[in-house]
Write a protein that holds these residues in place. Structure first.
Motif, PDB file in Angstrom:
ATOM      1  N   ASP A   1      -8.277  13.817  -4.363  1.00 20.53           N
ATOM      2  CA  ASP A   1      -7.622  14.871  -3.570  1.00 20.53           C
ATOM      3  C   ASP A   1      -6.303  15.295  -4.201  1.00 20.53           C
ATOM      4  O   ASP A   1      -5.295  15.500  -3.515  1.00 20.53           O
TER       5      ASP A   1
ATOM      6  N   ARG B   1      -4.240  13.603  -6.001  1.00 21.83           N
ATOM      7  CA  ARG B   1      -3.244  12.548  -6.186  1.00 21.83           C
ATOM      8  C   ARG B   1      -3.740  11.544  -7.222  1.00 21.83           C
ATOM      9  O   ARG B   1      -4.896  11.135  -7.220  1.00 21.83           O
TER      10      ARG B   1
ATOM     11  N   ARG C   1      -7.309   1.737  -2.749  1.00 17.33           N
ATOM     12  CA  ARG C   1      -7.649   0.961  -1.560  1.00 17.33           C
ATOM     13  C   ARG C   1      -7.839   1.856  -0.325  1.00 17.33           C
ATOM     14  O   ARG C   1      -8.496   1.444   0.647  1.00 17.33           O
ATOM     15  N   GLU C   2      -7.273   3.058  -0.368  1.00 16.58           N
ATOM     16  CA  GLU C   2      -7.483   3.978   0.752  1.00 16.58           C
ATOM     17  C   GLU C   2      -8.961   4.305   0.928  1.00 16.58           C
ATOM     18  O   GLU C   2      -9.402   4.631   2.029  1.00 16.58           O
ATOM     19  N   GLN C   3      -9.749   4.205  -0.163  1.00 17.39           N
ATOM     20  CA  GLN C   3     -11.187   4.470  -0.062  1.00 17.39           C
ATOM     21  C   GLN C   3     -11.977   3.219   0.301  1.00 17.39           C
ATOM     22  O   GLN C   3     -13.078   3.319   0.848  1.00 17.39           O
ATOM     23  N   GLN C   4     -11.448   2.052  -0.048  1.00 20.88           N
ATOM     24  CA  GLN C   4     -12.148   0.792   0.242  1.00 20.88           C
ATOM     25  C   GLN C   4     -11.140  -0.197   0.840  1.00 20.88           C
ATOM     26  O   GLN C   4     -10.761  -1.189   0.203  1.00 20.88           O
ATOM     27  N   PRO C   5     -10.702   0.015   2.087  1.00 21.31           N
ATOM     28  CA  PRO C   5      -9.612  -0.793   2.646  1.00 21.31           C
ATOM     29  C   PRO C   5      -9.952  -2.261   2.877  1.00 21.31           C
ATOM     30  O   PRO C   5      -9.041  -3.077   3.012  1.00 21.31           O
TER      31      PRO C   5
ATOM     32  N   VAL D   1      -1.540   7.568  -5.445  1.00 17.07           N
ATOM     33  CA  VAL D   1      -2.171   6.946  -4.278  1.00 17.07           C
ATOM     34  C   VAL D   1      -2.983   5.747  -4.772  1.00 17.07           C
ATOM     35  O   VAL D   1      -3.437   5.726  -5.918  1.00 17.07           O
ATOM     36  N   ASN D   2      -3.138   4.752  -3.914  1.00 17.92           N
ATOM     37  CA  ASN D   2      -3.952   3.584  -4.248  1.00 17.92           C
ATOM     38  C   ASN D   2      -5.411   3.819  -3.879  1.00 17.92           C
ATOM     39  O   ASN D   2      -5.717   4.429  -2.844  1.00 17.92           O
TER      40      ASN D   2
ATOM     41  N   ASP E   1      -4.249  -1.558  -5.303  1.00 25.73           N
ATOM     42  CA  ASP E   1      -3.324  -1.954  -4.238  1.00 25.73           C
ATOM     43  C   ASP E   1      -1.979  -2.287  -4.867  1.00 25.73           C
ATOM     44  O   ASP E   1      -1.371  -3.319  -4.572  1.00 25.73           O
TER      45      ASP E   1
ATOM     46  N   VAL F   1      -4.646   8.375  -9.435  1.00 29.25           N
ATOM     47  CA  VAL F   1      -5.022   6.965  -9.278  1.00 29.25           C
ATOM     48  C   VAL F   1      -5.163   6.270 -10.631  1.00 29.25           C
ATOM     49  O   VAL F   1      -5.267   5.045 -10.688  1.00 29.25           O
TER      50      VAL F   1
ATOM     51  N   HIS G   1       6.040   8.624  -6.138  1.00 28.30           N
ATOM     52  CA  HIS G   1       5.244   8.195  -4.984  1.00 28.30           C
ATOM     53  C   HIS G   1       4.437   9.356  -4.410  1.00 28.30           C
ATOM     54  O   HIS G   1       3.281   9.198  -3.992  1.00 28.30           O
TER      55      HIS G   1
END
Length: 327
Positions: free
Chosen positions: A126, A128, A184-188, A181-182, A151, A130, A177
């Motif tokens: 999106d 951002r 982990r937002e997709q696989q928390p 983005v990390n 993470d 990674v 910042h």
């Protein structure tokens, strides 16, 4: 493809391993490495530490500092993410991220993470960032390495790295910042270790890589290479020389380009420095040596710059653009 397991969290050891494989081990097949680091900032080959790093914060938090042999921008890494290395036996002078990024994006998609390439060298979700990538070549080999944020400590990243005002304005961002983005937002539910294990499994399946181990002789060769090429002193070393003029710009698809120079009483170039977050295999000393002593005239310097960039291109940059910046 060959996969060499890497357990070390020491970035100097791991960069030395990359260099050792290309210059001494010289595998005849492509190589895959997947590794992580302690909290570390990695400067690009052509960057100034003073411009890129918040050194008081880095020292306070005992963050490692290292300079890559590849171009591009400064990144922050820690055990919340991982680094990938792909080495191909091939010859070439131009930077091309497409093959390596295809390998990584395909593996990410296999484990349920949807990341796309941007216009230069990053993977984004999106819009951002990674992942960032860089490349360099040695005789007979191309190396593509990059980072993956899963993470990672983005607060430390934001405080440790400075963003160039020219780039911030061009990209309409106020901080590191804001742009990152990390995953982990997709696989928390995953830990960073689980992400790395899943990614490795997907990469091994996709590439049909055969796992091999480094020998004791291989490992014994690495400390001297780490000290020679990747020490903190080498990363922080900057020319003490002062320049009379500096011209700097940000070019989409190229990055930050900065030319600092001085002229003697005869209006000839007496000193020159080329810096930035661009991608190239350019030898800075060779480039500047070709220009120093020449009259500060576009008609004289333009063909020299053109010849230098034909020998070793800067990705996305035309010789006339660099000449125009100098003047």
């Amino acid at each position: 493809m060959i996969y060499f397991p890497v357990d070390s969290l020491d970035v100097r050891h791991n960069f030395a391993l990359e260099y050792y494989l290309m210059t001494q081990r010289k595998p005849q097949e492509p190589v895959l490495l997947l590794w992580s680091t302690r909290p570390t900032v990695m400067l690009g080959k052509y960057q100034s530490a003073q411009n890129e790093l918040n050194l008081p914060f880095i020292k306070q938090h005992q963050i490692e500092i290292v300079r890559r042999l590849s171009g591009g921008g400064t990144i922050y890494t820690d055990q919340g993410g991982c680094q990938f290395t792909l080495i191909w036996p091939e010859r070439g002078t131009s930077i091309d991220f497409s093959k390596g990024l295809q390998v990584i994006t395909s593996a990410l998609q296999q484990i349920g993470i949807n990341a796309q390439t941007d216009s230069r060298n990053d993977l984004v979700i999106d819009g951002r960032k990674v992942s960032g990538s860089a490349q360099y070549m040695m005789p007979g080999y191309r190396l593509h390495h990059g980072s993956l944020l899963f993470d990672s400590n983005l607060d430390w990243m934001s405080h440790a790295l400075r963003i160039d005002p020219l780039k911030a304005k061009a990209k309409q961002i106020k901080s590191v910042h804001q742009r990152t983005v990390n995953l982990r937002e997709q696989q928390p539910s995953w830990t960073a270790a689980e992400f790395k294990a899943r990614l490795l499994k997907a990469l091994l399946k996709q590439t049909n890589a055969q796992t091999r181990s480094l020998s004791a002789d291989d490992e014994s060769a690495l400390p001297s290479l780490a000290a020679k090429y990747f020490s903190e002193d080498k990363a922080l070393a900057s020319a003490s020389q002062q320049f009379d003029h500096q011209h700097k710009t940000y070019l989409p698809g190229v990055g930050i380009i900065s030319l600092s120079y001085s002229l003697d009483s005869d209006q000839k170039l007496s000193a020159l420095s080329l810096d930035g977050d661009f991608f190239s295999n350019l030898n800075q000393q060779q480039f500047t040596a070709a220009l120093i002593g020449q009259p500060y005239k576009a008609s004289v310097l333009s063909p020299i710059i053109d010849q230098q960039l034909k020998q070793t291109p800067i990705k996305g940059l035309k010789a006339q653009e660099l000449t125009a910046l100098l003047f």
